[in-house]
Design an enzyme around this catalytic site. Sequence first.
Site, mmCIF file in Angstrom:
data_model
loop_
_atom_site.group_PDB
_atom_site.id
_atom_site.type_symbol
_atom_site.label_atom_id
_atom_site.label_comp_id
_atom_site.label_asym_id
_atom_site.label_seq_id
_atom_site.Cartn_x
_atom_site.Cartn_y
_atom_site.Cartn_z
ATOM 1 C CG ASP A 265 -9.555 2.237 -1.029
ATOM 2 O OD1 ASP A 265 -8.275 2.239 -1.542
ATOM 3 O OD2 ASP A 265 -9.283 2.179 0.233
ATOM 4 C CG ASP B 164 -2.146 0.428 1.080
ATOM 5 O OD1 ASP B 164 -2.517 1.289 0.140
ATOM 6 O OD2 ASP B 164 -3.319 0.105 1.729
HETATM 7 C C1 GLA Z 1 -6.001 1.352 1.549
HETATM 8 C C2 GLA Z 1 -6.074 0.503 0.407
HETATM 9 C C3 GLA Z 1 -7.248 -0.406 0.526
HETATM 10 C C4 GLA Z 1 -6.936 -1.183 2.021
HETATM 11 C C5 GLA Z 1 -6.679 -0.185 2.841
HETATM 12 C C6 GLA Z 1 -6.113 -0.981 4.248
HETATM 13 O O1 GLA Z 1 -6.947 2.423 1.538
HETATM 14 O O2 GLA Z 1 -6.279 1.004 -0.896
HETATM 15 O O3 GLA Z 1 -7.397 -1.454 -0.402
HETATM 16 O O4 GLA Z 1 -5.661 -2.279 1.874
HETATM 17 O O5 GLA Z 1 -5.794 0.718 2.493
HETATM 18 O O6 GLA Z 1 -5.918 -0.095 5.400
#
Ligand code: GLA
Length: 411
Positions: free
Chosen positions: A206, A151
Amino acid sequence: MKLIKKIIFAVIFFAVISSANAQKFEGLAKTPPMGWNSWNKFACNVSEQLIKETADAMVSSGMKDAGYEYVVIDDCWQVKRDSLGFILADPERFPSGIKALADYIHSKGLKFGIYSCAGAQTCGGRPASRGHEYQDALSYAKWGVDYLKYDWCFTENINGKGAYTTMRDALYSAGRPIVFSLCEWGDNKPWLWADKVGHLWRTTGDIYNCFDCVEDHGTWKSFGVMQILEKQDTLRKYAGPGHWNDPDMLEVGNGMPVNEERAHFTMWAMLAAPLISGNDLRNMTSATLNVLTNKDVIAINQDSLGIQGFKFAVKDSVETWLKPLKNNEWALFYLNRSKSPKTITQDWKSFSVADDFSGLKLDTTGKDVYILRDLWVNNSIRDTRKALIATIPAHDVLCLKVFMKPVKSRK
Ligand code: GLA
């Protein structure tokens, strides 16, 4: 003095050797990875019990037979580092440890994935890999990890390509082939450089569990299925076997009505996107399971040419998308984005498509007859001798596989 010279020589030697060997693991993810990830449904509420039960359900539900393979724990499995800096799993939620969990997943014939982040902390505020890349890669290799999602939170002043390349090199030097999934939300345009670094890269922020909405969280936004789809069309030329655009994990089974689930899943198949389910596999309706395990739609996603589909036309809220497949076959999708049913008419006598990217053509204007197989409704068969007239419900999709019928010709 002699000893110092020897040490300097050895350091230079190993630096040259390791940089010459620095690469991603080739031969992995030749088709888009398929699996499950904990985040969309469970967020930080992860445990070894959940992950084991999910692996069991992946097998017993038929998901494994349909092609799902990776079981990935997302954020919040980790709590701190030991006195030497090695990462530690939460002992309450993972009392048997990560190695035992990986062994369990492998015993089911599945593969095991884990999550970390290039910054100082993960997005959930847990210890992340910045400064610990090689150490973490060693732990993953030792535990039997097969897939790493990496990430991009808390990365102020870090160069994206550099940070992901460091983790790529760390994984490679640890020696265990691991699919490397870059999750930097498209911030550093990974499609321009990440094919040498990882096997898939997130293209957007996301996903949000809705068909057509944007969710504003104040400092950041997350996006519905349609909003993510809109951001993919220009990226198709960067995807291919071993290096995929990743429009984020599936929300199928997390509450959308089945028509929206079907459209979401079909469009992800068309995008040659990783099919990472994000629902509770232990507890899903048969409608959701039918969507997630439609073998014909999955075959479009997993087609060995690995060509991402493209938007061909838009008319009255209905988008026409195409994906070239092996053996001169095509997938043809009509996506109704509106809130009411739409009737489409496709006149085959004037339907001719030349895809510049793949160099492939679909031309139904001549005397050859093409068969159209509906992949959602009873496999019903039509052909190109008659115009296609079909009504597509709101927020739904008509998904056809198109292939030539060699014998008959148009009257
Ligand atoms: C980010 C990523 C998500 C998830 C969260 C976890 O937002 O894009 O897909 O992995 O972190 O904290």
